[in-house]
Design an enzyme around this catalytic site. Structure first.
Site, mmCIF file in Angstrom:
data_model
loop_
_atom_site.group_PDB
_atom_site.id
_atom_site.type_symbol
_atom_site.label_atom_id
_atom_site.label_comp_id
_atom_site.label_asym_id
_atom_site.label_seq_id
_atom_site.Cartn_x
_atom_site.Cartn_y
_atom_site.Cartn_z
ATOM 1 N N GLU A 180 -1.375 11.649 -9.616
ATOM 2 C CA GLU A 180 -2.470 10.888 -10.093
ATOM 3 C C GLU A 180 -3.780 11.086 -9.337
ATOM 4 O O GLU A 180 -3.842 11.090 -8.486
ATOM 5 C CB GLU A 180 -2.724 9.389 -10.342
ATOM 6 C CG GLU A 180 -2.029 9.248 -11.819
ATOM 7 C CD GLU A 180 -1.240 7.566 -11.481
ATOM 8 O OE1 GLU A 180 -1.543 6.275 -10.210
ATOM 9 O OE2 GLU A 180 -0.783 7.349 -12.583
ATOM 10 N N GLU A 209 -7.783 -0.864 -9.568
ATOM 11 C CA GLU A 209 -8.874 0.232 -8.482
ATOM 12 C C GLU A 209 -9.918 -0.190 -9.485
ATOM 13 O O GLU A 209 -10.532 0.045 -10.237
ATOM 14 C CB GLU A 209 -8.646 1.560 -8.167
ATOM 15 C CG GLU A 209 -9.039 1.886 -7.404
ATOM 16 C CD GLU A 209 -8.461 1.681 -6.075
ATOM 17 O OE1 GLU A 209 -7.910 0.559 -5.882
ATOM 18 O OE2 GLU A 209 -9.425 1.642 -4.663
ATOM 19 N N TYR A 212 -3.562 1.804 -12.835
ATOM 20 C CA TYR A 212 -2.940 2.457 -12.721
ATOM 21 C C TYR A 212 -1.019 1.703 -12.739
ATOM 22 O O TYR A 212 -0.381 3.217 -12.604
ATOM 23 C CB TYR A 212 -2.842 3.300 -10.847
ATOM 24 C CG TYR A 212 -3.450 2.310 -10.179
ATOM 25 C CD1 TYR A 212 -1.928 1.340 -9.754
ATOM 26 C CD2 TYR A 212 -4.411 1.596 -9.386
ATOM 27 C CE1 TYR A 212 -2.531 0.558 -8.352
ATOM 28 C CE2 TYR A 212 -4.872 1.068 -8.484
ATOM 29 C CZ TYR A 212 -3.773 1.100 -8.001
ATOM 30 O OH TYR A 212 -4.416 -0.078 -7.042
ATOM 31 N N CYS A 232 -44.426 5.749 17.576
ATOM 32 C CA CYS A 232 -44.749 5.957 16.015
ATOM 33 C C CYS A 232 -45.576 7.586 16.204
ATOM 34 O O CYS A 232 -45.906 7.191 16.553
ATOM 35 C CB CYS A 232 -45.751 5.161 15.472
ATOM 36 S SG CYS A 232 -45.493 5.599 14.084
ATOM 37 N N LYS A 245 -6.577 9.469 -6.765
ATOM 38 C CA LYS A 245 -6.310 8.309 -6.098
ATOM 39 C C LYS A 245 -8.328 8.443 -6.059
ATOM 40 O O LYS A 245 -8.916 8.764 -5.301
ATOM 41 C CB LYS A 245 -5.791 8.472 -4.489
ATOM 42 C CG LYS A 245 -5.286 7.259 -3.833
ATOM 43 C CD LYS A 245 -5.302 7.369 -2.794
ATOM 44 C CE LYS A 245 -5.257 6.493 -1.738
ATOM 45 N NZ LYS A 245 -6.631 5.771 -1.150
ATOM 46 N N LYS A 252 -4.201 12.521 1.300
ATOM 47 C CA LYS A 252 -5.437 12.104 1.435
ATOM 48 C C LYS A 252 -5.561 13.310 1.645
ATOM 49 O O LYS A 252 -5.446 14.452 2.225
ATOM 50 C CB LYS A 252 -5.774 11.642 2.253
ATOM 51 C CG LYS A 252 -4.890 10.225 2.687
ATOM 52 C CD LYS A 252 -6.322 9.390 1.623
ATOM 53 C CE LYS A 252 -6.373 7.449 1.980
ATOM 54 N NZ LYS A 252 -6.671 7.422 3.287
ATOM 55 N N ASP A 273 -11.698 5.878 -5.089
ATOM 56 C CA ASP A 273 -11.787 5.472 -3.554
ATOM 57 C C ASP A 273 -12.291 3.639 -3.717
ATOM 58 O O ASP A 273 -13.838 3.692 -3.973
ATOM 59 C CB ASP A 273 -12.318 6.224 -2.617
ATOM 60 C CG ASP A 273 -12.253 6.116 -1.609
ATOM 61 O OD1 ASP A 273 -11.598 5.019 -0.691
ATOM 62 O OD2 ASP A 273 -13.822 6.438 -0.223
ATOM 63 N N SER A 310 0.520 -0.858 0.153
ATOM 64 C CA SER A 310 0.239 -0.148 0.042
ATOM 65 C C SER A 310 0.847 0.424 -0.066
ATOM 66 O O SER A 310 2.039 1.310 0.217
ATOM 67 C CB SER A 310 -1.013 0.397 1.465
ATOM 68 O OG SER A 310 -0.309 -0.001 2.275
ATOM 69 N N LEU A 311 0.825 2.421 -0.447
ATOM 70 C CA LEU A 311 1.048 3.619 0.058
ATOM 71 C C LEU A 311 1.079 4.230 1.691
ATOM 72 O O LEU A 311 0.004 4.245 1.424
ATOM 73 C CB LEU A 311 0.466 4.829 -0.891
ATOM 74 C CG LEU A 311 0.771 4.251 -2.742
ATOM 75 C CD1 LEU A 311 -0.563 5.273 -3.457
ATOM 76 C CD2 LEU A 311 2.017 4.286 -3.124
ATOM 77 N N CYS A 364 -48.370 7.089 14.136
ATOM 78 C CA CYS A 364 -49.859 6.183 14.677
ATOM 79 C C CYS A 364 -49.608 5.942 16.456
ATOM 80 O O CYS A 364 -50.540 5.384 16.577
ATOM 81 C CB CYS A 364 -50.111 5.158 13.750
ATOM 82 S SG CYS A 364 -48.789 3.576 14.528
ATOM 83 N N CYS A 402 -50.583 0.375 10.592
ATOM 84 C CA CYS A 402 -49.422 2.482 10.436
ATOM 85 C C CYS A 402 -49.874 2.839 9.299
ATOM 86 O O CYS A 402 -49.345 2.492 7.806
ATOM 87 C CB CYS A 402 -48.126 2.079 11.001
ATOM 88 S SG CYS A 402 -47.238 3.914 11.154
ATOM 89 N N CYS A 461 -42.228 0.554 13.388
ATOM 90 C CA CYS A 461 -43.045 1.088 14.241
ATOM 91 C C CYS A 461 -43.980 -0.744 14.048
ATOM 92 O O CYS A 461 -43.966 -1.627 12.944
ATOM 93 C CB CYS A 461 -43.963 1.636 13.739
ATOM 94 S SG CYS A 461 -46.129 1.309 13.666
HETATM 95 S S1 IVH Z 1 -0.624 3.049 -7.061
HETATM 96 C C1 IVH Z 1 2.472 -0.123 -4.199
HETATM 97 N N1 IVH Z 1 -2.146 4.675 -8.157
HETATM 98 O O1 IVH Z 1 -4.592 3.317 -3.533
HETATM 99 C C2 IVH Z 1 0.550 0.709 -4.588
HETATM 100 N N2 IVH Z 1 -2.749 3.210 -6.311
HETATM 101 O O2 IVH Z 1 -2.688 2.281 -1.074
HETATM 102 C C3 IVH Z 1 0.571 1.303 -5.113
HETATM 103 N N3 IVH Z 1 -5.089 3.759 -5.624
HETATM 104 O O3 IVH Z 1 -5.026 0.569 -2.370
HETATM 105 C C4 IVH Z 1 -0.492 1.804 -5.447
HETATM 106 N N4 IVH Z 1 -6.136 4.795 -7.237
HETATM 107 O O4 IVH Z 1 -4.846 -0.067 -5.282
HETATM 108 C C5 IVH Z 1 -1.556 3.870 -7.217
HETATM 109 N N5 IVH Z 1 -4.093 6.502 -9.224
HETATM 110 C C6 IVH Z 1 -3.696 5.016 -8.318
HETATM 111 C C7 IVH Z 1 -4.511 5.130 -6.765
HETATM 112 C C8 IVH Z 1 -3.928 3.963 -6.652
HETATM 113 C C9 IVH Z 1 -6.045 4.455 -5.922
HETATM 114 C C10 IVH Z 1 -5.748 3.187 -4.155
HETATM 115 C C11 IVH Z 1 -4.749 1.795 -4.349
HETATM 116 C C12 IVH Z 1 -4.600 1.145 -2.451
HETATM 117 C C13 IVH Z 1 -4.041 2.278 -2.326
HETATM 118 C C14 IVH Z 1 -3.005 3.010 -2.013
#
Ligand code: IVH
Length: 610
Positions: free
Chosen positions: A55, A112, A164, A346, A57, A252, A59, A26-27, A349, A369, A364
């Site tokens: 880019e 994603e 991505y 309620c 992100k 974020k 969700d 993860s990042l 009623c 009702c 209720c």
């Molecule tokens: S790069 C090593 N690029 O964000 C991880 N992640 O913790 C490389 N996500 O759940 C991830 N958009 O799925 C990357 N343009 C983007 C993204 C992206 C959404 C999500 C990814 C992961 C979380 C990063």
């Protein structure tokens, strides 16, 4: 069998575990400009000459997909980063996941899976109709959907996906990240399209600000941006911390929280009797729209936060879509304020409320009702239920308030009051004639519509269809045991229990007996039962030879279920049925990213394998 769309994982078996060929990291997160500047300094300390890509992100949830020789082999969730779950059957139903690529490469891509805002709102509206629990935000909805056992349900929910990057940083080492995205696009992938390349951290900061300002303009949720070093050949040198690569960071966005005043709390009674407290607010703009009402969820939510009338409250949109009160600002609380009292009766009623033992909600208990009745009638006549045109919300309210229609049974007795109705202000003779005519017509609606219209908790449109198809008549369904009910496709324990509960209730038994006397149809016929979302409105092409039926027979079966059959593959084709020795149509369908199924899957979808 996992290689075909529509394959249903046998109930109770968990998803297969898949060990990732490359870990899914993860990042690490940045929450401020300072965090981003520190990131830039860490990067440049190791590799001084870098540029960046910013880019959006999205969700949703991360997925990895493996291609061999250009063909999709499998797809998996992230899981703990080392081992994920096999979601191939579900991923394959997504429009943008190519089943085969332009070139016969071995490749693993990362992306994603997400639910666009519109699909999310539609899904929740449907769930509300069916009295089902709503998804809190698009991310939960996407994650819940990917855990579905039935891929046809996934397909109906309109998930999307972007990729991505690659799983293996050493693959195509000479390409920058931007060039990699371009290359992936030419192979047939849907790539996150907002990526911007910039030379310095100064530029990154500007772009990030811009993204944050326009975050609500996307058709999907974005919760931040990802900043990546563009030069991929430096990734290995930059290395990794425990869990995340050092070449990228996620910034974020702050959830937009706005202050306003809580002026009133009302309690809504839904069709099933569920009570929802609603906060009335001095209107404010949040995340792109003006909000004047927000949900307070339930009693526990209000108590835990000690939310009071007159409070200045912080509100936000949960998952940036549904407005919700977060908490009161205690330093601004008026001196005389009192804790908010949740109702025990309620509001409509006055019947006592009962708490659902499995949830925080109150109900209720009075099946008669007025609020519930009105909502029940309104639901019964809707397009997807008995489809009684001319009985819209306004007329339901009018007929209810004037006493002509206060129960479902009354709808079919409305004709006894024809003259009196025609004398009601605002309704012409003609419109009354039309409504009465439509009411008579609705008597022959098939069982699945009646069942959906009766509004059993947890039984939505699909559930009603499945039950009608399985039991054929309302009598048979009313006698079906819990065990027999859970045997039905898509019917779980909650739904089965709800059906049992409905038919055991004496009020409901009386209602059904009356509807029968009034001449409503209690069974279903083949053509409508057969109509199913896998076929309805879609264009099919048949190619190759089929083993168990002729192509003409298959075409007839598809058409009986609401599908169209065409002879040539084009961009409009939805599904190609590929039999033995399929040739150029198959190749063309692959190139156009058309869903391809084999004969066994076709038979399953036609319901011929049962
Ligand atoms: S790069 C090593 N690029 O964000 C991880 N992640 O913790 C490389 N996500 O759940 C991830 N958009 O799925 C990357 N343009 C983007 C993204 C992206 C959404 C999500 C990814 C992961 C979380 C990063």
């Amino acid at each position: 069998p996992t290689q075909t769309v529509g394959y249903r994982v046998p109930a109770q078996t968990p998803f297969q575990k898949i060990t990732h060929a490359h870990p899914m990291r993860s990042l690490s997160n940045a929450f401020s400009e300072e965090d981003l500047i520190a990131f830039d300094q860490r990067v440049r300390a190791i590799t001084p000459s870098v540029t960046y890509v910013v880019e959006p992100k999205v969700d949703g949830l991360a997925a990895t997909v493996v291609y061999e020789q250009g063909h999709l082999r499998y797809g998996a969730t992230r899981g703990d980063g080392v081992t994920g779950e096999d979601i191939t059957h579900n991923l394959k139903t997504l429009k943008h996941v190519p089943h085969s690529l332009q070139t016969a490469v071995d490749l693993e891509v990362r992306g994603e899976v997400f639910m666009p805002k519109e699909a999310f709102l539609n899904l929740n509206a449907k769930r509300q109709e069916a009295g089902e629990e709503l998804f809190k935000n698009p991310r939960n909805a996407a994650a819940g959907t990917m855990r579905q056992l039935d891929a046809t349900v996934v397909k109906e929910r309109n998930l999307a996906w972007f990729i991505y990057g690659l799983a293996d940083n050493t693959f195509w080492p000479d390409l920058t990240h931007m060039q990699t995205l371009e290359k992936l696009k030419t192979l047939g992938f849907k790539v996150e399209d907002g990526a911007l390349a910039v030379p310095t951290m100064q530029d990154v900061l500007k772009v990030v600000q811009d993204f944050e300002q326009h975050r609500h303009q996307h058709p999907y949720e974005i919760d931040g941006v990802v900043i990546k070093v563009n030069e991929r050949h430096l990734y290995e040198t930059l290395g990794f911390t425990n869990k995340s690569p050092k070449y990228a960071i996620a910034y974020k966005f702050k959830a937009e929280e706005v202050q306003t005043r809580l002026t009133e709390v009302t309690f809504q009674v839904g069709r099933t009797g569920q009570i929802t407290p609603v906060a009335h607010l001095v209107p404010v703009s949040v995340a792109g729209t003006v909000v004047s009402k927000a949900t307070l969820h339930n009693e526990a939510y209000i108590e835990e936060r000690d939310i009071r009338l007159g409070d200045t409250v912080l509100i936000k949109k949960a998952g940036d879509i549904i407005p919700e009160v977060i908490r009161p600002l205690l330093d601004q609380r008026p001196a005389e304020s009192q804790p908010l009292r949740f109702i025990r009766h309620c509001p409509v009623c006055d019947a006592p409320l009962k708490k659902d033992p499995d949830a925080a909600a109150y109900y209720c208990v009075n099946a008669l009702c007025e609020a519930q009745q009105k909502e029940k009638i309104r639901h019964f006549v809707t397009r997807k239920a008995m489809n009684i045109e001319g009985l819209g919300e306004k007329n339901v309210a009018l007929f209810y308030d004037t006493g002509y229609v206060q129960s479902l049974v009354d709808i079919y007795k409305l004709k006894d009051h024809e003259e009196a109705l025609k004398a009601l202000p605002g309704l012409g003779e003609k419109s009354i004639d039309k409504v009465l005519e439509n009411i008579e017509k609705s008597k022959s609606q098939p069982l699945e519509r009646l069942l959906f219209g009766l509004g059993l908790r947890h039984i939505g449109e699909v559930g009603a269809k499945r039950l009608a198809a399985a039991f054929k008549t309302l009598e048979a369904l009313s006698e079906a045991s819990f065990e027999a009910l859970i045997e039905v496709e898509d019917v779980g324990e909650t739904m089965a229990a709800s059906v049992r509960q409905f038919f055991e209730d004496t009020h409901n038994q009386a209602l059904i007996a009356q509807l029968k006397t009034l001449g409503l149809r209690f069974d279903t016929d083949q053509t409508v039962t057969l109509e199913n979302s896998f076929f309805k409105g879609k264009i099919f092409v048949l190619t190759g030879s089929l083993e168990t039926m002729t192509r003409q027979e298959a075409a007839a079966e598809i058409e009986r279920r609401g599908g169209k059959v065409s002879s040539a593959v084009s961009a409009k084709t939805d599904v190609l049925v590929a039999g033995e020795a399929a040739g150029s149509k198959l190749t063309k369908a692959q190139a156009l990213n058309v869903t391809i199924i084999d004969e066994a899957t076709l038979r399953t979808q036609l319901g011929l394998n049962a």
